[in-house]
Design a protein around this motif. Structure first.
Motif, PDB file in Angstrom:
ATOM      1  N   VAL A 289      -8.690   9.383  -0.227  1.00  0.00           N
ATOM      2  CA  VAL A 289     -10.038   9.146   0.284  1.00  0.00           C
ATOM      3  C   VAL A 289      -9.966   8.338   1.571  1.00  0.00           C
ATOM      4  N   TYR A 290     -11.032   8.430   2.352  1.00  0.00           N
ATOM      5  CA  TYR A 290     -11.101   7.763   3.648  1.00  0.00           C
ATOM      6  C   TYR A 290     -12.420   7.001   3.759  1.00  0.00           C
ATOM      7  N   PRO A 291     -12.397   5.780   4.329  1.00  0.00           N
ATOM      8  CA  PRO A 291     -11.192   5.083   4.774  1.00  0.00           C
ATOM      9  C   PRO A 291     -10.397   4.548   3.585  1.00  0.00           C
ATOM     10  N   SER A 292      -9.135   4.298   3.790  1.00  0.00           N
ATOM     11  CA  SER A 292      -8.282   3.648   2.802  1.00  0.00           C
ATOM     12  C   SER A 292      -6.976   3.303   3.473  1.00  0.00           C
ATOM     13  N   GLY A 293      -6.098   2.634   2.761  1.00  0.00           N
ATOM     14  CA  GLY A 293      -4.845   2.206   3.357  1.00  0.00           C
ATOM     15  C   GLY A 293      -3.834   3.330   3.460  1.00  0.00           C
ATOM     16  N   SER A 294      -2.711   3.030   4.068  1.00  0.00           N
ATOM     17  CA  SER A 294      -1.592   3.962   4.137  1.00  0.00           C
ATOM     18  C   SER A 294      -1.144   4.328   2.725  1.00  0.00           C
ATOM     19  N   PRO A 295      -0.636   5.558   2.520  1.00  0.00           N
ATOM     20  CA  PRO A 295      -0.126   5.917   1.187  1.00  0.00           C
ATOM     21  C   PRO A 295       0.922   4.941   0.669  1.00  0.00           C
ATOM     22  N   GLY A 296       1.657   4.291   1.576  1.00  0.00           N
ATOM     23  CA  GLY A 296       2.677   3.344   1.151  1.00  0.00           C
ATOM     24  C   GLY A 296       2.182   1.925   1.005  1.00  0.00           C
ATOM     25  N   TYR A 297       0.888   1.684   1.249  1.00  0.00           N
ATOM     26  CA  TYR A 297       0.369   0.318   1.206  1.00  0.00           C
ATOM     27  C   TYR A 297      -0.777   0.164   0.214  1.00  0.00           C
ATOM     28  N   ALA A 298      -1.766   1.006   0.297  1.00  0.00           N
ATOM     29  CA  ALA A 298      -2.931   0.888  -0.584  1.00  0.00           C
ATOM     30  C   ALA A 298      -3.564   2.250  -0.797  1.00  0.00           C
ATOM     31  N   PRO A 299      -2.880   3.169  -1.493  1.00  0.00           N
ATOM     32  CA  PRO A 299      -3.463   4.506  -1.691  1.00  0.00           C
ATOM     33  C   PRO A 299      -4.657   4.474  -2.638  1.00  0.00           C
ATOM     34  N   VAL A 300      -5.748   5.113  -2.226  1.00  0.00           N
ATOM     35  CA  VAL A 300      -6.939   5.274  -3.061  1.00  0.00           C
ATOM     36  C   VAL A 300      -7.216   6.773  -3.151  1.00  0.00           C
ATOM     37  N   VAL A 301      -7.397   7.269  -4.358  1.00  0.00           N
ATOM     38  CA  VAL A 301      -7.475   8.717  -4.566  1.00  0.00           C
ATOM     39  C   VAL A 301      -8.590   9.083  -5.541  1.00  0.00           C
ATOM     40  N   ARG A 302      -8.918  10.402  -5.542  1.00  0.00           N
ATOM     41  CA  ARG A 302      -9.821  10.982  -6.540  1.00  0.00           C
ATOM     42  C   ARG A 302      -9.125  12.189  -7.165  1.00  0.00           C
ATOM     43  N   PRO A 303      -9.190  12.336  -8.485  1.00  0.00           N
ATOM     44  CA  PRO A 303      -8.622  13.539  -9.105  1.00  0.00           C
ATOM     45  C   PRO A 303      -9.570  14.722  -8.956  1.00  0.00           C
ATOM     46  N   ASN A 440      -8.635  -3.986  20.813  1.00  0.00           N
ATOM     47  CA  ASN A 440      -8.785  -5.347  20.315  1.00  0.00           C
ATOM     48  C   ASN A 440      -7.490  -5.752  19.624  1.00  0.00           C
ATOM     49  N   ALA A 441      -7.183  -7.048  19.637  1.00  0.00           N
ATOM     50  CA  ALA A 441      -5.948  -7.511  19.015  1.00  0.00           C
ATOM     51  C   ALA A 441      -6.129  -8.916  18.477  1.00  0.00           C
ATOM     52  N   VAL A 442      -5.422  -9.200  17.395  1.00  0.00           N
ATOM     53  CA  VAL A 442      -5.360 -10.550  16.843  1.00  0.00           C
ATOM     54  C   VAL A 442      -3.957 -10.770  16.303  1.00  0.00           C
ATOM     55  N   GLU A 443      -3.411 -11.926  16.587  1.00  0.00           N
ATOM     56  CA  GLU A 443      -2.079 -12.272  16.086  1.00  0.00           C
ATOM     57  C   GLU A 443      -2.248 -13.119  14.828  1.00  0.00           C
ATOM     58  N   ASP A 444      -2.318 -12.472  13.692  1.00  0.00           N
ATOM     59  CA  ASP A 444      -2.521 -13.203  12.447  1.00  0.00           C
ATOM     60  C   ASP A 444      -1.687 -12.657  11.292  1.00  0.00           C
ATOM     61  N   ALA A 445      -0.783 -11.737  11.570  1.00  0.00           N
ATOM     62  CA  ALA A 445       0.040 -11.148  10.511  1.00  0.00           C
ATOM     63  C   ALA A 445       1.425 -11.781  10.511  1.00  0.00           C
ATOM     64  N   LYS A 446       2.077 -11.725   9.360  1.00  0.00           N
ATOM     65  CA  LYS A 446       3.391 -12.337   9.241  1.00  0.00           C
ATOM     66  C   LYS A 446       4.512 -11.302   9.298  1.00  0.00           C
ATOM     67  N   ALA A 447       4.160 -10.033   9.137  1.00  0.00           N
ATOM     68  CA  ALA A 447       5.200  -9.000   9.124  1.00  0.00           C
ATOM     69  C   ALA A 447       4.595  -7.682   9.556  1.00  0.00           C
ATOM     70  N   THR A 448       5.461  -6.745   9.898  1.00  0.00           N
ATOM     71  CA  THR A 448       5.011  -5.405  10.234  1.00  0.00           C
ATOM     72  C   THR A 448       4.586  -4.675   8.960  1.00  0.00           C
ATOM     73  N   ALA A 449       3.427  -4.036   8.992  1.00  0.00           N
ATOM     74  CA  ALA A 449       2.912  -3.335   7.814  1.00  0.00           C
ATOM     75  C   ALA A 449       2.161  -2.103   8.265  1.00  0.00           C
ATOM     76  N   PRO A 450       2.162  -1.034   7.446  1.00  0.00           N
ATOM     77  CA  PRO A 450       1.449   0.183   7.838  1.00  0.00           C
ATOM     78  C   PRO A 450      -0.055   0.038   7.655  1.00  0.00           C
ATOM     79  N   GLY A 451      -0.830   0.747   8.477  1.00  0.00           N
ATOM     80  CA  GLY A 451      -2.273   0.792   8.336  1.00  0.00           C
ATOM     81  C   GLY A 451      -2.720   2.164   7.887  1.00  0.00           C
ATOM     82  N   MET A 452      -4.006   2.451   8.007  1.00  0.00           N
ATOM     83  CA  MET A 452      -4.552   3.704   7.522  1.00  0.00           C
ATOM     84  C   MET A 452      -3.893   4.905   8.170  1.00  0.00           C
ATOM     85  N   TYR A 453      -3.534   4.757   9.443  1.00  0.00           N
ATOM     86  CA  TYR A 453      -2.943   5.887  10.163  1.00  0.00           C
ATOM     87  C   TYR A 453      -1.427   5.960   9.998  1.00  0.00           C
ATOM     88  N   GLY A 454      -0.859   5.149   9.127  1.00  0.00           N
ATOM     89  CA  GLY A 454       0.572   5.208   8.863  1.00  0.00           C
ATOM     90  C   GLY A 454       1.358   4.208   9.681  1.00  0.00           C
TER      91      GLY A 454
END
Length: 454
Positions: A289-303, A440-454
């Protein structure tokens, strides 16, 4: 009514034969302890790639032409721009971003598809792959291109799908400093994951294959037919997405019904061990489903059942495939809503424009009052295609996310940065495109992580 049940991780060992605008100048500011900036000199239409303190992206000019734009990551200041082009990329894939590859401490190469120069000897080239110094924009080398999906970073190298519109389609792996070809793989492929020693590619074919290769030599490590991981009858025409989760790669294949046909292709979510291609778990017949996280981070689905009826919503654990929270189909509040999520994805929200919506807590699945609740959703649900000059129709910019008041269905003014499950993070920075196309940008993360677009 399909309901998700806890999933036990099967012991399957399969050996296969197989988002971004500012004032006329960019300014840096301090918000709490985080550096932030906004650049409105560009109209970002692609994702951003970050390397060596430089963010690069594809921007659309007022005349509909494209350019590669480089911005200083700490200030947002524009460093350089050069013309860009689309030459063979499919509209459903969106506008390609540049590829940025670190080459030494504080140094990187940016490669992008650019308009063709002079035709090659007796052969018409539609474009060129041009590599530049990330900070200065100085050209290092170029390679003629007939058709391509665009360059991608693969470890310390550049991967380029080329001749994608020809029978001679192949993936070439290039030295980012010289453009020298290190090795080739036949057919059309896309990089889904890489590190300093390995690359995993999805080979796009009637029977698609995931393949891991040694990055320096191209020597095969493992291969896995996607149909072996999911089920027979896969058709990538509906789209796909992959995201890393620790030592695994989580993949999603969307359903597709060919014109004039009634049968839908196989679809669902599955996880593969990056080390050896072992299938960890699978969730067949679910749609992302959209919007939602990357499949490797926060997958949200419907059967979806055999009759094409949708069930409820569930957030899955990418490490195990188990359900972290769900609501059933009879809890879904009718029609006319947009899906939304809070920053921590602890709820699933149903936003009704201009009216009161509904919200359900995860993992309990219990309804919760919407008064005082906010959720993030797409700013618009009917975006207009980009008026690109000299390119096929059907391309859209990367989506923008807005915050809404669930009790009124109206936007919240003065919202901060969209959540990390949407933006992802690169080198501690989170970048996104707002509605006007600004970066837009903000420096507030501690590590590289995937977003919705992978």
């Amino acid at each position: 009514m399909p309901v998700f049940r806890p999933l036990t991780k099967p012991a399957l060992a399969l050996a296969g034969v197989l988002a971004l605008t500012g004032c006329s100048t960019s300014t840096a500011a301090t918000e709490e302890t985080h550096r932030t900036w906004r650049n409105a000199e560009v109209n970002a239409v692609s994702r951003a790639a970050v390397a060596a303190g430089v963010a690069t992206l594809t921007s659309m000019r007022p005349d509909g032409s494209l350019e590669t734009a480089a911005l200083d990551l700490t200030s947002g200041k524009k460093l350089w721009t050069h013309p860009a082009a689309i030459a063979g990329r499919l509209p459903g894939m969106g506008v390609q971003p540049p590829a940025a590859v670190p080459t030494a401490p504080g140094q990187a190469v940016v490669a992008a598809v650019a308009p063709a120069g002079k035709p090659g000897a007796g052969r018409k080239w539609n474009a060129a792959l041009v590599a530049r110094d990330a900070r200065t924009g100085r050209q290092l080398w170029s390679r003629p291109v007939h058709s391509t999906f665009g360059p991608q970073r693969c470890g310390g190298y550049l991967c380029l799908s080329e001749n994608t519109a020809l029978a001679s389609a192949r993936m070439v792996v290039l030295d980012p400093l010289t453009g020298a070809v290190l090795w080739k793989a036949p057919g059309i492929a896309e990089v889904e994951w890489s590190d300093s020693s390995k690359v995993v590619m999805l080979h796009l074919a009637t029977h698609p294959v995931l393949a891991s290769r040694d990055l320096k030599t191209g020597r095969p490590a493992w291969q896995l037919p996607v149909e072996q991981a999911l089920s027979p009858g896969v058709d990538l025409s509906g789209g796909w997405a992959f995201g890393a989760s620790g030592g695994d790669l989580v993949g999603y294949v969307a359903p597709y019904t060919p014109p004039g046909k009634k049968k839908t292709s196989s679809f669902g979510l599955f996880s593969v061990a990056l080390a050896d291609g072992t299938v960890n778990w699978l969730r067949p017949s679910v749609v992302r489903v959209y919007p939602s996280g990357s499949p490797g981070y926060a997958p949200v689905v419907r059967p979806v059942d055999e009759r094409g009826q949708y069930g409820g919503f569930a957030r899955l654990d990418p490490a195990s495939g188990r359900v972290l929270g769900q609501i059933t189909a009879d809890q879904v509040p009718g029609t006319g809503w947009w899906l939304a999520f809070p920053g921590d994805m602890a709820r699933v929200d149903f936003l009704k424009p201009g009216a009161s919506g509904a919200a359900f807590e995860l993992p309990s699945g219990k309804p919760t009052p919407v008064s005082g609740r906010r959720g993030w959703s797409f700013c618009v649900t009917d975006p207009k295609p980009l008026p690109l000059a000299g390119a096929p129709g059907g391309f859209y910019s990367v989506a923008s996310l807005c915050e809404f008041d669930l009790s009124t269905g109206r936007r919240v003014s003065g919202s901060g940065a969209p959540p990390v499950w949407f933006t992802g993070s690169q080198d501690g920075w989170r970048l996104w495109r707002d509605e006007k196309g600004a970066v837009n940008a903000v420096e507030d993360a501690k590590a590289t992580a995937p977003g919705m677009y992978g």
